[in-house]
Design an enzyme around this catalytic site. Structure first.
Site, PDB file in Angstrom:
ATOM      1  N   LYS A 267       0.826  -1.211   0.000  1.00 11.31           N
ATOM      2  CA  LYS A 267       0.000   0.000   0.000  1.00 11.31           C
ATOM      3  C   LYS A 267       0.864   1.267   0.000  1.00 11.31           C
ATOM      4  O   LYS A 267       2.077   1.197   0.254  1.00 11.31           O
ATOM      5  CB  LYS A 267      -0.913  -0.024   1.229  1.00 11.31           C
TER       6      LYS A 267
ATOM      7  N   TYR B  87     -12.304  -1.650  -3.686  1.00 13.46           N
ATOM      8  CA  TYR B  87     -12.820  -1.943  -2.349  1.00 13.46           C
ATOM      9  C   TYR B  87     -14.353  -1.845  -2.291  1.00 13.46           C
ATOM     10  O   TYR B  87     -14.907  -1.607  -1.214  1.00 13.46           O
ATOM     11  CB  TYR B  87     -12.206  -0.994  -1.318  1.00 13.46           C
TER      12      TYR B  87
ATOM     13  N   HIS C  17      -2.015  -5.570   1.461  1.00 10.48           N
ATOM     14  CA  HIS C  17      -3.351  -6.159   1.268  1.00 10.48           C
ATOM     15  C   HIS C  17      -3.178  -7.536   0.651  1.00 10.48           C
ATOM     16  O   HIS C  17      -2.255  -7.746  -0.129  1.00 10.48           O
ATOM     17  CB  HIS C  17      -4.187  -5.291   0.312  1.00 10.48           C
TER      18      HIS C  17
HETATM   19  P1  CMP Z   1      -7.270  -4.674   3.693  1.00  9.09           P
HETATM   20  O1  CMP Z   1      -6.774  -6.037   4.006  1.00  9.09           O
HETATM   21  O2  CMP Z   1      -6.726  -3.996   2.474  1.00  9.09           O
HETATM   22  O3  CMP Z   1      -8.873  -4.720   3.587  1.00  9.09           O
HETATM   23  C1  CMP Z   1      -9.678  -3.590   3.834  1.00  9.09           C
HETATM   24  C2  CMP Z   1      -8.910  -2.470   4.446  1.00  9.09           C
HETATM   25  O4  CMP Z   1      -9.684  -1.536   5.135  1.00  9.09           O
HETATM   26  C3  CMP Z   1      -7.949  -3.004   5.509  1.00  9.09           C
HETATM   27  O5  CMP Z   1      -6.922  -3.746   4.941  1.00  9.09           O
HETATM   28  C4  CMP Z   1      -7.552  -1.718   6.191  1.00  9.09           C
HETATM   29  O6  CMP Z   1      -6.618  -0.973   5.426  1.00  9.09           O
HETATM   30  C5  CMP Z   1      -8.896  -0.996   6.193  1.00  9.09           C
HETATM   31  N1  CMP Z   1      -9.633  -1.217   7.433  1.00  9.09           N
HETATM   32  C6  CMP Z   1     -10.167  -2.344   7.893  1.00  9.09           C
HETATM   33  N2  CMP Z   1     -10.797  -2.153   9.058  1.00  9.09           N
HETATM   34  C7  CMP Z   1     -10.643  -0.861   9.353  1.00  9.09           C
HETATM   35  C8  CMP Z   1     -11.061  -0.050  10.432  1.00  9.09           C
HETATM   36  N3  CMP Z   1     -11.759  -0.541  11.450  1.00  9.09           N
HETATM   37  N4  CMP Z   1     -10.726   1.240  10.386  1.00  9.09           N
HETATM   38  C9  CMP Z   1     -10.022   1.738   9.349  1.00  9.09           C
HETATM   39  N5  CMP Z   1      -9.596   1.010   8.290  1.00  9.09           N
HETATM   40  C10 CMP Z   1      -9.900  -0.272   8.305  1.00  9.09           C
END
Ligand code: CMP
Length: 139
Positions: free
Chosen positions: A9, A49, A115
């Site tokens: 990221k 997303y 990710h």
């Molecule tokens: P990722 O694995 O890319 O999947 C969704 C993303 O949303 C996660 O990693 C984080 O970067 C973000 N994310 C997930 N939960 C939260 C949260 N509670 N608050 C802020 N960002 C979040």
């Protein structure tokens, strides 16, 4: 054999962590079939997303993901999805196991460096979001 999508990221790229992440991927035995640097627009991040569009963090997440360059990769191996998720650690770095990428490098639940796809169907969608067949190099 299974494929998964990995993203380093914008926080990981900006903090100079590309090499650290790639070193762990290669050391784990996962094969990198494709790799490129991209800079998503807000709209592209929203599309990637889309499954999270109702979440309270969606706007902030898509701002962050479009804030700078990211490195996207296609990884392959036996159980690649689960193996890469184990290397990454839990989404919340505070809950991630010792020795995982997020535990060692993440600073924030959102800015969590990497990710990875969470299931075969999402891996297929996510890989095709960034790569066409000519960019993926089977071994
Ligand atoms: P990722 O694995 O890319 O999947 C969704 C993303 O949303 C996660 O990693 C984080 O970067 C973000 N994310 C997930 N939960 C939260 C949260 N509670 N608050 C802020 N960002 C979040």
């Amino acid at each position: 054999m299974e494929r998964t999508l990995s993203i380093i990221k914008p926080d990981g790229v900006g903090r100079g962590l590309i090499g650290d992440v790639v070193k762990r991927l290669e050391a784990s035995g996962l094969t990198i079939l494709a790799m490129k640097m991209i800079h998503m627009t807000k709209t592209q991040a929203q599309g990637f997303y889309a499954v999270h569009r109702e979440r309270p963090f969606f706007d902030s997440l898509t701002d962050f993901m479009s804030s700078g360059p990211a490195v996207v990769m296609v990884l392959e191996g036996e159980n690649a999805i689960a193996r890469y998720r184990e290397l990454m650690g839990a989404t919340n770095y505070k809950e991630a196991a010792e020795g995982t990428i997020r535990r060692d490098f993440a600073t924030d639940i959102e800015k969590n460096v990497v990710h990875g796809s969470d299931a075969p169907e999402t891996a297929a969608f996510e890989i095709s979001y960034f790569f066409n067949a000519f960019e993926i190099n089977p071994r």
